[in-house]
Design an enzyme around this catalytic site. Structure first.
Site, PDB file in Angstrom:
ATOM      1  N   GLY A 145      32.727  85.799 -26.577  1.00 35.24           N
ATOM      2  CA  GLY A 145      32.482  84.801 -25.816  1.00 35.24           C
ATOM      3  C   GLY A 145      32.910  83.483 -26.456  1.00 35.24           C
ATOM      4  O   GLY A 145      32.810  83.224 -27.724  1.00 35.24           O
ATOM      5  N   VAL A 156      45.213  80.941 -41.108  1.00 35.71           N
ATOM      6  CA  VAL A 156      46.271  81.282 -40.846  1.00 35.71           C
ATOM      7  C   VAL A 156      46.874  80.651 -41.976  1.00 35.71           C
ATOM      8  O   VAL A 156      48.526  81.106 -42.932  1.00 35.71           O
ATOM      9  CB  VAL A 156      47.360  81.408 -39.762  1.00 35.71           C
ATOM     10  N   ARG A 177      35.386  90.939 -24.071  1.00 37.75           N
ATOM     11  CA  ARG A 177      34.380  92.502 -24.455  1.00 37.75           C
ATOM     12  C   ARG A 177      35.120  93.634 -24.011  1.00 37.75           C
ATOM     13  O   ARG A 177      35.816  93.645 -23.001  1.00 37.75           O
ATOM     14  CB  ARG A 177      33.012  92.299 -23.533  1.00 37.75           C
ATOM     15  N   ASP A 193      26.892  87.626 -33.032  1.00 39.83           N
ATOM     16  CA  ASP A 193      26.267  89.463 -33.945  1.00 39.83           C
ATOM     17  C   ASP A 193      27.616  90.660 -33.548  1.00 39.83           C
ATOM     18  O   ASP A 193      27.772  91.301 -34.287  1.00 39.83           O
ATOM     19  CB  ASP A 193      25.279  89.547 -33.355  1.00 39.83           C
ATOM     20  N   THR A 246      30.103  80.887 -31.900  1.00 36.49           N
ATOM     21  CA  THR A 246      28.898  81.038 -30.939  1.00 36.49           C
ATOM     22  C   THR A 246      28.368  79.586 -30.614  1.00 36.49           C
ATOM     23  O   THR A 246      28.007  79.271 -31.726  1.00 36.49           O
ATOM     24  CB  THR A 246      28.154  82.401 -30.698  1.00 36.49           C
ATOM     25  N   ASP A 301      25.626  79.773 -29.294  1.00 33.42           N
ATOM     26  CA  ASP A 301      24.551  80.125 -28.600  1.00 33.42           C
ATOM     27  C   ASP A 301      24.119  79.567 -30.294  1.00 33.42           C
ATOM     28  O   ASP A 301      22.852  79.143 -30.284  1.00 33.42           O
ATOM     29  CB  ASP A 301      24.024  80.713 -28.498  1.00 33.42           C
ATOM     30  N   ASP A 345      22.680  80.996 -32.200  1.00 28.63           N
ATOM     31  CA  ASP A 345      21.648  82.304 -32.629  1.00 28.63           C
ATOM     32  C   ASP A 345      22.407  83.162 -33.495  1.00 28.63           C
ATOM     33  O   ASP A 345      22.049  84.718 -33.438  1.00 28.63           O
ATOM     34  CB  ASP A 345      21.702  83.489 -31.684  1.00 28.63           C
ATOM     35  N   MET A 349      22.932  76.631 -21.281  1.00 28.02           N
ATOM     36  CA  MET A 349      23.678  78.214 -21.753  1.00 28.02           C
ATOM     37  C   MET A 349      22.653  78.713 -22.415  1.00 28.02           C
ATOM     38  O   MET A 349      22.263  77.901 -23.336  1.00 28.02           O
ATOM     39  CB  MET A 349      24.735  77.923 -22.183  1.00 28.02           C
ATOM     40  N   GLY A 350      22.769  79.739 -22.960  1.00 25.80           N
ATOM     41  CA  GLY A 350      21.581  80.214 -23.568  1.00 25.80           C
ATOM     42  C   GLY A 350      20.739  81.684 -23.194  1.00 25.80           C
ATOM     43  O   GLY A 350      19.586  81.242 -22.437  1.00 25.80           O
ATOM     44  N   ARG A 351      21.843  82.550 -23.460  1.00 33.97           N
ATOM     45  CA  ARG A 351      20.857  83.848 -22.575  1.00 33.97           C
ATOM     46  C   ARG A 351      19.768  84.670 -23.009  1.00 33.97           C
ATOM     47  O   ARG A 351      18.782  84.839 -22.232  1.00 33.97           O
ATOM     48  CB  ARG A 351      22.397  85.124 -22.330  1.00 33.97           C
ATOM     49  N   ALA A 382      14.072  64.786 -22.648  1.00 37.79           N
ATOM     50  CA  ALA A 382      13.015  65.467 -21.294  1.00 37.79           C
ATOM     51  C   ALA A 382      11.704  65.710 -21.153  1.00 37.79           C
ATOM     52  O   ALA A 382      11.153  65.744 -22.469  1.00 37.79           O
ATOM     53  CB  ALA A 382      14.092  67.000 -22.069  1.00 37.79           C
ATOM     54  N   GLU A 383      11.334  66.170 -20.451  1.00 39.53           N
ATOM     55  CA  GLU A 383       9.863  65.821 -19.919  1.00 39.53           C
ATOM     56  C   GLU A 383       9.713  67.666 -20.253  1.00 39.53           C
ATOM     57  O   GLU A 383       8.191  67.473 -21.022  1.00 39.53           O
ATOM     58  CB  GLU A 383       9.511  64.990 -18.873  1.00 39.53           C
ATOM     59  N   GLU A 389      19.013  78.895 -19.370  1.00 30.64           N
ATOM     60  CA  GLU A 389      19.871  79.709 -18.988  1.00 30.64           C
ATOM     61  C   GLU A 389      19.491  81.434 -18.662  1.00 30.64           C
ATOM     62  O   GLU A 389      18.716  81.905 -17.547  1.00 30.64           O
ATOM     63  CB  GLU A 389      21.413  80.554 -19.440  1.00 30.64           C
TER      64      GLU A 389
HETATM   65  P1  ADP Z   1      29.770  88.386 -29.684  1.00 31.71           P
HETATM   66  O1  ADP Z   1      30.342  88.734 -30.630  1.00 31.71           O
HETATM   67  O2  ADP Z   1      29.520  87.214 -29.386  1.00 31.71           O
HETATM   68  O3  ADP Z   1      27.524  88.502 -29.800  1.00 31.71           O
HETATM   69  P2  ADP Z   1      29.268  90.456 -27.595  1.00 31.71           P
HETATM   70  O4  ADP Z   1      28.106  90.915 -28.039  1.00 31.71           O
HETATM   71  O5  ADP Z   1      29.646  90.739 -26.195  1.00 31.71           O
HETATM   72  O6  ADP Z   1      29.245  89.169 -28.465  1.00 31.71           O
HETATM   73  O7  ADP Z   1      30.656  91.875 -28.581  1.00 31.71           O
HETATM   74  C1  ADP Z   1      31.923  90.913 -28.581  1.00 31.71           C
HETATM   75  C2  ADP Z   1      32.287  93.007 -28.418  1.00 31.71           C
HETATM   76  O8  ADP Z   1      32.291  93.061 -30.025  1.00 31.71           O
HETATM   77  C3  ADP Z   1      32.124  93.113 -27.818  1.00 31.71           C
HETATM   78  O9  ADP Z   1      32.383  93.601 -26.526  1.00 31.71           O
HETATM   79  C4  ADP Z   1      32.316  95.087 -28.762  1.00 31.71           C
HETATM   80  O10 ADP Z   1      34.160  94.846 -28.524  1.00 31.71           O
HETATM   81  C5  ADP Z   1      32.421  94.717 -29.863  1.00 31.71           C
HETATM   82  N1  ADP Z   1      30.721  95.397 -30.373  1.00 31.71           N
HETATM   83  C6  ADP Z   1      29.706  95.166 -29.438  1.00 31.71           C
HETATM   84  N2  ADP Z   1      28.594  95.301 -30.404  1.00 31.71           N
HETATM   85  C7  ADP Z   1      29.328  96.614 -31.379  1.00 31.71           C
HETATM   86  C8  ADP Z   1      28.614  97.731 -32.190  1.00 31.71           C
HETATM   87  N3  ADP Z   1      27.545  97.649 -31.858  1.00 31.71           N
HETATM   88  N4  ADP Z   1      29.312  98.477 -31.942  1.00 31.71           N
HETATM   89  C9  ADP Z   1      31.039  98.385 -32.481  1.00 31.71           C
HETATM   90  N5  ADP Z   1      31.585  97.800 -31.664  1.00 31.71           N
HETATM   91  C10 ADP Z   1      30.502  96.488 -30.691  1.00 31.71           C
HETATM   92  O1  F6P Z   2      29.346  82.569 -25.738  1.00 31.52           O
HETATM   93  C1  F6P Z   2      27.605  82.391 -25.484  1.00 31.52           C
HETATM   94  C2  F6P Z   2      27.287  82.661 -23.606  1.00 31.52           C
HETATM   95  O2  F6P Z   2      27.335  81.379 -23.176  1.00 31.52           O
HETATM   96  C3  F6P Z   2      25.174  82.729 -23.669  1.00 31.52           C
HETATM   97  O3  F6P Z   2      24.993  81.576 -23.863  1.00 31.52           O
HETATM   98  C4  F6P Z   2      25.689  83.392 -22.465  1.00 31.52           C
HETATM   99  O4  F6P Z   2      24.793  83.742 -22.191  1.00 31.52           O
HETATM  100  C5  F6P Z   2      27.081  83.885 -22.101  1.00 31.52           C
HETATM  101  O5  F6P Z   2      27.531  83.536 -23.398  1.00 31.52           O
HETATM  102  C6  F6P Z   2      27.248  84.334 -20.689  1.00 31.52           C
HETATM  103  O6  F6P Z   2      29.246  84.697 -21.100  1.00 31.52           O
HETATM  104  P1  F6P Z   2      29.851  85.461 -20.302  1.00 31.52           P
HETATM  105  O7  F6P Z   2      29.556  85.343 -19.005  1.00 31.52           O
HETATM  106  O8  F6P Z   2      31.351  85.157 -20.872  1.00 31.52           O
HETATM  107  O9  F6P Z   2      29.260  86.699 -20.751  1.00 31.52           O
END
Ligand code: ADP
Ligand code: F6P
Length: 324
Positions: A15, A28, A76, A107, A129, A131, A133, A173-175, A190-191, A227
């Site tokens: 994201g 850079v 992704r 992550d 991110t 989030d 997280d 947001m925040g899955r 907020a309440e 979310e």
């Molecule tokens: P974020 O980096 O925000 O946590 P994602 O979990 O969607 O977002 O990961 C982003 C991209 O990183 C994935 O689309 C994939 O290309 C790569 N990725 C995620 N998990 C793995 C994994 N276990 N091994 C290798 N590449 C990964």
């Molecule tokens: O960037 C983090 C986040 O906004 C999460 O809170 C949410 O779950 C997710 O990305 C949604 O992203 P997308 O709809 O682009 O997969």
């Protein structure tokens, strides 16, 4: 003695987050200052596999520090989750003479960086991110902008909600993580705050709260819903039926992920970008940059991924007390 680094790459993955451009600029310009060439890899790991690789100079990152999103684009990439995809990614780096890569993402993106480092490509991660997280760091790029954007939007909903004496459910947001919800819940007074980490919330307790608060003369009732809990519209219908108080749901959605980064996001992202380029140029690999206990530090990616992070029980308790 580490091998000499001549060329590095930079990519954004997962994201997007406001401040990613400031981090790219930091990478850079720092590398160029050290006499190391930089290549921009477009659309995350997908662009690496598709060889969407461009040379970057100091002017490639001019006038971007104030821009949201990422000039490199993000994606992704399922193919990169496979062993074949990762081996191909490493091959692409070698083909383009890229000695190491800075990966800006969450992550998941770190797991990709870990895989590349196992294939002999030096990697450094930067936490990007909205989030918040990522366990090893108390700061992630974009969170500050996202909470300020959400806070301003929630203030506006609150104005109209009070005027009409309504109850409002505002979904942020925040899955999987409730940091945006918790921060806005406290900052917006907020309440009720519903977090994915505390999924066992009781709707009847919320309904009783709303009725009690109305008796006390409160003109609105704001519920911040993450979310990850979701279902704000059906929740609003049930609450209206049970309380007899008009209830509306507002889903803030992707507006929280865009926009010009705050000063804090520009500052931290710039430093982290510079820090990442510096250690990558020194020959370090498989590290992530973090901010912890007031300092910029770096950890092994494996170590960082093994760390756990939880919503602060103390902050959650305070949010409950203040919403009385
Ligand atoms: P974020 O980096 O925000 O946590 P994602 O979990 O969607 O977002 O990961 C982003 C991209 O990183 C994935 O689309 C994939 O290309 C790569 N990725 C995620 N998990 C793995 C994994 N276990 N091994 C290798 N590449 C990964
Ligand atoms: O960037 C983090 C986040 O906004 C999460 O809170 C949410 O779950 C997710 O990305 C949604 O992203 P997308 O709809 O682009 O997969």
């Amino acid at each position: 003695m580490a091998e000499q680094i001549k060329t590095i790459g930079v990519l954004t993955s997962g994201g997007d987050a406001p401040g990613m451009n400031a981090a790219i600029r930091g990478v850079v310009r720092t590398a160029l200052c050290k006499g190391v060439a930089v290549k921009g890899i477009k659309r995350g790991y997908a662009g690496l596999l598709a060889e969407e690789i461009v040379d970057m100079d100091r002017s490639s990152v001019s006038d971007i520090i104030d821009q949201g999103g990422t000039i490199l684009g993000t994606a992704r990439c399922m193919e990169f989750m496979t062993e074949e995809g990762q081996a191909k990614g490493a091959e692409m780096c070698k083909k383009h003479n890229i000695d190491g890569i800075v990966v800006i993402g969450g992550d998941g993106s770190y797991r990709g960086a870990l895989a590349l480092s196992k294939h002999g490509i030096n990697t450094i991660g930067i936490p990007g991110t909205i989030d918040l997280d990522i366990a090893c760091t108390d700061y992630t790029i974009g969170f500050d902008t996202a909470i300020n954007t959400a806070m301003e939007a929630i203030d506006k909903v609150r104005d109209t909600s009070s005027s009409h004496e309504r109850c409002s459910i505002i979904e942020v947001m925040g899955r999987n993580a409730g940091y945006i919800a918790l921060w806005c819940g406290i900052a917006n007074g907020a309440e009720d705050i519903l977090l994915p980490e505390k999924y066992d919330y009781n709707e009847q307790t919320i309904i009783n709260n709303i009725i009690q608060n109305r008796k006390k003369g409160k003109r609105h009732h704001i519920i911040i819903n993450a979310e990850g809990i979701g279902h704000s519209t059906s929740m609003a219908r049930r609450i209206e039926a049970a309380t007899g108080i008009e209830t509306r749901a507002t889903i803030l959605g992707y507006m929280q992920r865009g926009g010009s980064p705050t000063c804090k996001d520009r500052f931290y992202a710039s430093i982290m970008g510079s820090y990442a380029a510096e250690i990558l140029c020194e020959g370090k690999t498989n590290r992530v940059v973090a901010h912890s206990k007031g300092e910029f530090v770096d950890y092994d990616i494996d170590e960082a991924l093994a760390m756990q992070k939880e919503i602060s029980e103390y902050e959650y308790k305070v949010s409950k007390m203040l919403s009385m």
